[in-house]
Design a protein around this motif. Structure first.
Motif, PDB file in Angstrom:
ATOM      1  N   GLN A   1     -39.572  37.036   8.448  1.00  0.00           N
ATOM      2  CA  GLN A   1     -40.613  37.206   7.444  1.00  0.00           C
ATOM      3  C   GLN A   1     -40.070  37.774   6.134  1.00  0.00           C
ATOM      4  O   GLN A   1     -40.739  37.691   5.104  1.00  0.00           O
ATOM      5  CB  GLN A   1     -41.717  38.109   7.996  1.00  0.00           C
ATOM      6  CG  GLN A   1     -42.544  37.465   9.090  1.00  0.00           C
ATOM      7  CD  GLN A   1     -43.572  38.412   9.676  1.00  0.00           C
ATOM      8  OE1 GLN A   1     -44.218  39.156   8.947  1.00  0.00           O
ATOM      9  NE2 GLN A   1     -43.726  38.397  10.990  1.00  0.00           N
ATOM     10  N   GLN A   2     -38.867  38.312   6.169  1.00  0.00           N
ATOM     11  CA  GLN A   2     -38.257  38.859   4.962  1.00  0.00           C
ATOM     12  C   GLN A   2     -37.453  37.808   4.197  1.00  0.00           C
ATOM     13  O   GLN A   2     -36.951  38.093   3.108  1.00  0.00           O
ATOM     14  CB  GLN A   2     -37.330  40.032   5.338  1.00  0.00           C
ATOM     15  CG  GLN A   2     -38.026  41.144   6.099  1.00  0.00           C
ATOM     16  CD  GLN A   2     -39.259  41.666   5.390  1.00  0.00           C
ATOM     17  OE1 GLN A   2     -39.218  41.969   4.201  1.00  0.00           O
ATOM     18  NE2 GLN A   2     -40.369  41.769   6.114  1.00  0.00           N
ATOM     19  N   ARG A   3     -37.316  36.607   4.733  1.00  0.00           N
ATOM     20  CA  ARG A   3     -36.555  35.562   4.063  1.00  0.00           C
ATOM     21  C   ARG A   3     -37.206  35.209   2.725  1.00  0.00           C
ATOM     22  O   ARG A   3     -38.432  35.105   2.623  1.00  0.00           O
ATOM     23  CB  ARG A   3     -36.467  34.308   4.935  1.00  0.00           C
ATOM     24  CG  ARG A   3     -35.769  34.509   6.268  1.00  0.00           C
ATOM     25  CD  ARG A   3     -35.809  33.259   7.137  1.00  0.00           C
ATOM     26  NE  ARG A   3     -34.972  32.211   6.551  1.00  0.00           N
ATOM     27  CZ  ARG A   3     -35.418  31.186   5.861  1.00  0.00           C
ATOM     28  NH1 ARG A   3     -36.723  31.044   5.655  1.00  0.00           N
ATOM     29  NH2 ARG A   3     -34.590  30.284   5.388  1.00  0.00           N
ATOM     30  N   SER A   4     -36.391  34.977   1.699  1.00  0.00           N
ATOM     31  CA  SER A   4     -36.933  34.669   0.364  1.00  0.00           C
ATOM     32  C   SER A   4     -37.675  33.340   0.360  1.00  0.00           C
ATOM     33  O   SER A   4     -38.608  33.159  -0.413  1.00  0.00           O
ATOM     34  CB  SER A   4     -35.803  34.637  -0.670  1.00  0.00           C
ATOM     35  OG  SER A   4     -34.853  33.629  -0.352  1.00  0.00           O
ATOM     36  N   GLY A   5     -37.279  32.417   1.224  1.00  0.00           N
ATOM     37  CA  GLY A   5     -37.958  31.118   1.287  1.00  0.00           C
ATOM     38  C   GLY A   5     -39.283  31.150   2.010  1.00  0.00           C
ATOM     39  O   GLY A   5     -40.076  30.214   1.904  1.00  0.00           O
TER      40      GLY A   5
ATOM     41  N   HIS B   1     -29.234  19.381 -11.327  1.00  0.00           N
ATOM     42  CA  HIS B   1     -28.608  20.319 -12.259  1.00  0.00           C
ATOM     43  C   HIS B   1     -29.266  21.688 -12.179  1.00  0.00           C
ATOM     44  O   HIS B   1     -29.560  22.328 -13.197  1.00  0.00           O
ATOM     45  CB  HIS B   1     -28.655  19.774 -13.692  1.00  0.00           C
ATOM     46  CG  HIS B   1     -28.067  18.400 -13.822  1.00  0.00           C
ATOM     47  ND1 HIS B   1     -26.723  18.130 -13.671  1.00  0.00           N
ATOM     48  CD2 HIS B   1     -28.657  17.202 -14.066  1.00  0.00           C
ATOM     49  CE1 HIS B   1     -26.507  16.836 -13.822  1.00  0.00           C
ATOM     50  NE2 HIS B   1     -27.664  16.245 -14.069  1.00  0.00           N
ATOM     51  N   LYS B   2     -29.499  22.119 -10.962  1.00  0.00           N
ATOM     52  CA  LYS B   2     -30.112  23.426 -10.716  1.00  0.00           C
ATOM     53  C   LYS B   2     -29.401  24.089  -9.547  1.00  0.00           C
ATOM     54  O   LYS B   2     -28.817  23.414  -8.690  1.00  0.00           O
ATOM     55  CB  LYS B   2     -31.603  23.284 -10.363  1.00  0.00           C
ATOM     56  CG  LYS B   2     -32.473  22.716 -11.447  1.00  0.00           C
ATOM     57  CD  LYS B   2     -33.910  22.592 -10.945  1.00  0.00           C
ATOM     58  CE  LYS B   2     -34.833  22.006 -12.010  1.00  0.00           C
ATOM     59  NZ  LYS B   2     -36.224  21.840 -11.506  1.00  0.00           N
ATOM     60  N   ALA B   3     -29.490  25.403  -9.502  1.00  0.00           N
ATOM     61  CA  ALA B   3     -28.999  26.119  -8.329  1.00  0.00           C
ATOM     62  C   ALA B   3     -29.905  25.784  -7.152  1.00  0.00           C
ATOM     63  O   ALA B   3     -31.135  25.706  -7.304  1.00  0.00           O
ATOM     64  CB  ALA B   3     -28.998  27.618  -8.586  1.00  0.00           C
ATOM     65  N   PRO B   4     -29.361  25.568  -5.952  1.00  0.00           N
ATOM     66  CA  PRO B   4     -30.198  25.207  -4.797  1.00  0.00           C
ATOM     67  C   PRO B   4     -31.333  26.193  -4.548  1.00  0.00           C
ATOM     68  O   PRO B   4     -32.411  25.795  -4.104  1.00  0.00           O
ATOM     69  CB  PRO B   4     -29.195  25.204  -3.643  1.00  0.00           C
ATOM     70  CG  PRO B   4     -27.874  24.949  -4.274  1.00  0.00           C
ATOM     71  CD  PRO B   4     -27.931  25.615  -5.614  1.00  0.00           C
ATOM     72  N   ALA B   5     -31.113  27.461  -4.838  1.00  0.00           N
ATOM     73  CA  ALA B   5     -32.126  28.478  -4.531  1.00  0.00           C
ATOM     74  C   ALA B   5     -33.416  28.295  -5.311  1.00  0.00           C
ATOM     75  O   ALA B   5     -34.461  28.815  -4.898  1.00  0.00           O
ATOM     76  CB  ALA B   5     -31.566  29.874  -4.803  1.00  0.00           C
ATOM     77  N   VAL B   6     -33.384  27.558  -6.432  1.00  0.00           N
ATOM     78  CA  VAL B   6     -34.613  27.370  -7.210  1.00  0.00           C
ATOM     79  C   VAL B   6     -35.229  25.991  -6.973  1.00  0.00           C
ATOM     80  O   VAL B   6     -36.235  25.649  -7.599  1.00  0.00           O
ATOM     81  CB  VAL B   6     -34.367  27.592  -8.719  1.00  0.00           C
ATOM     82  CG1 VAL B   6     -33.880  28.996  -8.973  1.00  0.00           C
ATOM     83  CG2 VAL B   6     -33.391  26.566  -9.288  1.00  0.00           C
ATOM     84  N   VAL B   7     -34.640  25.202  -6.073  1.00  0.00           N
ATOM     85  CA  VAL B   7     -35.195  23.894  -5.729  1.00  0.00           C
ATOM     86  C   VAL B   7     -36.048  24.063  -4.477  1.00  0.00           C
ATOM     87  O   VAL B   7     -35.536  24.467  -3.429  1.00  0.00           O
ATOM     88  CB  VAL B   7     -34.084  22.856  -5.467  1.00  0.00           C
ATOM     89  CG1 VAL B   7     -34.694  21.517  -5.058  1.00  0.00           C
ATOM     90  CG2 VAL B   7     -33.203  22.693  -6.699  1.00  0.00           C
TER      91      VAL B   7
END
Length: 830
Positions: free
Chosen positions: A418-422, A367-373
């Motif tokens: 290197q600029q990727r948020s992950g 129950h979360k957006a994938p970007a915060v998992v």
């Protein structure tokens, strides 16, 4: 108000904490007016935690209580009350502990430097009123639950309790008193997720656990993981890929395992071939029918999507209550390539579909957006090829780059990546099963190499996750401890200073009187192994002179280790055997066995009895290895480690007795053994640091001790410096060597650490020229798994070769560093 995920914090924190104070917490046997007596004569210390605080805080408080008892024989009380004694130790998490919150509100406790940070802590001796009187208190406060626990174990380490106190029997010296004063405020760790991978456990950890800690289930189970998790907290590690070989049932098979991980605040993940926390070799192959009432279909997503999708979804729902990092992507059931279409382009497309579906599962199950998992993608072995062929990876997924299994990282992030948020991370081996040969027996990756590769990765923004393959944990204890000290503070141990870590570690583990001797022995052990790990001797060829020099060096450090053993205190004899004596003497005996057997074959036709004597000595060394291992398993620590050590993992031929002049038929078909190479010796060998001149231009030239098989090496910094085109050699930093040579054609071999280029478009290049002649450019980069790479990692060096026509006399040889990452070991002229 915008909310920031904790997963995105570390890069910000490094900037925020650059100016943070790094004071010291002092522990001593004698006090000062500023000190608090927490144990000893007259001490009435009580440990306080809030019952509402996290379970790991209670775990840490309990461990501190036991540590103080171990050191002094006194056991401080431990309460949840808010009514304090005269000498309290207050432990708690900001926002979770009523006592900590009260101290903060009254401005008695300063927490400005850690509030809101990831896993930071402060340890302070403060003045405060207790029962109407002004007294002192020791406060350990964490920014979050693990920060609190790490603060507690930092204090334990400063008091003299090694992180290896249980795992390597490092029994601390008794103390009459423990006084504490000062304060220390940590930074957030350099790397956010710092993990171990228990792997290839078949010959050590699994049989030992089944026989000892988890005899009830005859497996690596909850009692073993409880010990592993405590070790991790003491090392400030927070993330685990559990054991997953066919001999071990899945982590989730034992319901208590994930519950214990939560109790100890350990984040659970899965290896490069275990997506979505599923252990395929057990749960798909063996346990699927029991779980689902039907047999599993093919492990192929394009033909059996429904079954695989449900299998992943159910684990995500089951794990939702815990803290996890999910591995996305897909490989074979075990350590093999992903089944699918033969066409590479279609396979890339399929892998992309797999990841999209996995993110849907995570979103719906959590129950979360994938970007915060938290998610990782590990381009290990053939998966790197699929990634390079155009896999579209979501920006928030962390790329965990892998080494080549032998300690040299295959690829790092490009400037765009290197600029990727992950961000990115590293999967790194201290132990390995696979081609060109295993190294499962002894741990021989040096701190200098670990630091060079992982610090380089950090400079390329691989700061999100470091996962270390530690095999059976034993005998990689010291190397593991170094790696996590580095992951906690990457600037504390740059590669050029990492050779000094052995001395600090030995001082902390065995005491200052033994530190220099142990460090010297261990550092020589690493250097010798860099030119041929004990497990790789069957693939190595040495000249007779080289073999003799190696044996002399090994015998010297083995004799020194034996002599030093006589002086080690009784309480540390077991630790010394496990951490120093066994690996040193074992490596020496392996070299004796293989080299002397090879020499006996060389002298087989000699009319004297030299060959027979050599054969007898080789056989004696073989028997001593077995006897030494038997001692480890049945005698050390009263048999505590029975089953943990095997002298012949996987029963590989190199561990058996080689053929000798006396028994030439003892080898099995296809068995390879160390051979004596009769090739001609070079005219001249130039050590990397024997240059007569150096010229630094766009980069700085840095020498390092302990990096590779030579005493010293040279590289250029920073590792992020731009590469130069082949025709730009004049812009490169360079070193020059003087050599007197006879006239004629000369072959020059340059040996360097077998590192890899950071990413496509770079290389591992040097340019070499003699006198004023235009230099030749050589690239040492090799594709992993090709024949040259296999030779490189076994030999411990990559080698470039050039031909030069010279006149008789003195000449100047110039070496230019065309790419960062090149580490020059030496130069041989033939």
């Amino acid at each position: 108000m915008k909310r920031i995920s904790l997963y995105l914090l570390p890069a910000m924190l490094l900037l925020q904490l650059a100016a943070a104070q790094a004071q010291t917490i002092n522990v001593s046997d004698t006090g000062t007016p500023e000190s608090l007596l927490i144990a000893g004569k007259g001490a009435t210390t009580t440990i306080y935690t809030d019952a509402a605080d996290a379970a790991v805080v209670q775990v840490a408080a309990n461990a501190l209580q036991k540590d103080i008892q171990l050191l002094t024989g006194q056991t401080p009380a431990w309460q949840h009350s808010t009514s304090l004694s005269n000498t309290p130790i207050i432990i708690g998490t900001i926002g979770k502990s009523a006592l900590i919150n009260k101290l903060v509100a009254s401005k008695t406790l300063q927490i400005n430097n850690i509030t809101g940070l990831w896993e930071a802590f402060t340890i302070q001796v403060i003045d405060m009123p207790v029962n109407g009187k002004k007294t002192k208190a020791l406060v350990i406060a964490g920014s979050d639950r693990r920060g609190t626990a790490f603060g507690v174990f930092e204090l334990s380490r400063k008091m003299g309790v090694s992180p290896l106190y249980w795992w390597a029997d490092v029994i601390p010296a008794k103390r009459k008193n423990i006084f504490v004063n000062g304060q220390y405020t940590s930074k957030s760790p350099s790397v956010q997720y710092r993990g171990i991978f228990i792997n290839d456990e078949d010959w050590g950890l699994q049989p030992w656990a089944a026989r000892n800690l988890d005899s009830a289930v005859k497996d690596i189970g909850p009692r073993t993981y409880e010990r592993v998790f405590e070790l991790m907290l003491r090392l400030k590690a927070n993330y685990i890929w559990p054991a997953m070989h066919p001999c071990t049932k899945a982590f989730y098979y034992y319901a208590e395992n994930p519950q214990l991980a939560e109790k100890y605040a350990i984040i659970v993940g899965g290896s490069h071939c275990e997506p979505m926390l599923r252990n395929n070799v057990f749960e798909w192959t063996e346990h699927f029918e029991k779980e689902y009432g039907q047999k599993p279909g093919e492990w192929r997503y394009d033909v059996n999507k429904d079954q695989i999708y449900t299998y992943w979804k159910d684990r995500v729902i089951q794990s939702a209550q815990y803290e996890n990092v999910y591995t996305v992507g897909m490989r074979g059931i075990h350590d093999g390539s992903m089944p699918g279409p033969k066409d590479v382009g279609e396979k890339v497309k399929l892998l992309g579909n797999v990841i999209q579906d996995q993110r849907t599962i995570l979103s719906e199950g959590l129950h979360k957006a994938p970007a915060v998992v938290p998610q990782i993608f590990c381009p290990y072995k053939e998966v790197l090829t699929l990634y390079q062929r155009g896999l579209q990876l979501p920006d928030d997924v962390t790329i965990v780059w892998a080494d080549d299994n032998h300690g040299y990282i295959r690829q790092l992030s490009t400037p765009a990546e290197q600029q990727r948020s992950g961000g990115s991370g590293v999967y790194y081996h201290l132990s390995y099963w696979g081609a060109p040969h295993d190294y499962l027996w002894l741990s021989t990756i040096s701190p200098a190499l670990i630091s060079f590769e992982l610090s380089k990765a950090w400079q390329y923004n691989a700061r999100k996750a470091w996962i270390i393959n530690v095999g059976d944990i034993k005998p990689a204890e010291m190397e593991m401890q170094f790696t996590f000290d580095l992951a906690w503070d990457v600037q504390a141990w740059p590669f050029e200073k990492a050779v000094d870590y052995t001395q600090q570690w030995a001082r902390e583990t065995f005491g200052p009187e033994f530190a220099s001797d142990i460090a010297r022995i261990k550092n020589k052990y690493y250097q010798l192994a860099a030119a041929g790990k004990p497990e790789h001797l069957g693939m190595r060829a040495f000249s007779e002179q080289e073999a003799d020099r190696r044996l002399l060096a090994y015998r010297r450090i083995a004799a020194e280790a034996g002599a030093l053993q006589q002086s080690i205190p009784a309480r540390l004899q077991n630790a010394y055997f496990e951490l120093v004596y066994y690996p040193i003497v074992g490596a020496c005996l392996m070299n004796e066995k293989t080299a002397l057997a090879a020499k006996s074959r060389l002298y087989a036709q000699d009319s004297s009895n030299k060959a027979a004597l050599l054969a007898d000595s080789a056989t004696a060394a073989f028997e001593q290895i077995k006897a030494l291992t038997q001692q480890y398993n049945t005698t050390i620590a009263g048999g505590k480690w029975n089953g943990i050590m095997s002298w012949h993992p996987r029963d590989l031929p190199v561990f058996q007795m080689p053929p000798t002049s006396v028994h030439p038929d003892t080898s099995k078909k296809g068995r390879a053994f160390c051979n004596i190479d009769t090739q001609s010796a070079p005219l001249l060998i130039l050590a990397a640091n024997s240059f007569t001149q150096k010229q630094e231009q766009q980069t700085t030239l840095q020498s390092a001790t302990g990096l590779g098989y030579t005493a010293n090496s040279i590289t250029c910094l920073p590792v992020t410096a731009p590469s130069l085109a082949n025709n730009e050699w004049e812009k490169a930093s360079n070193v020059s060597y003087s050599a007197t040579l006879p006239a004629g054609k000369r072959t020059i071999q340059v040996r360097a650490l077998p590192t890899h280029r950071q990413y496509t478009g770079r290389g591992v290049r040097y340019a070499i020229g003699i006198d004023n002649n235009p230099p030749q450019v050589i690239d040492l980069e090799e594709a992993t798994d090709n024949a040259t790479w296999k030779l490189n990692v076994v030999n411990g060096y990559a080698q470039g070769q050039t031909e030069h026509e010279v006149t008789a006399g003195n000449h100047i040889i110039h070496i230019y560093f065309m790419d960062p990452g090149l580490v020059l070991n030496d130069i041989s002229i033939y």
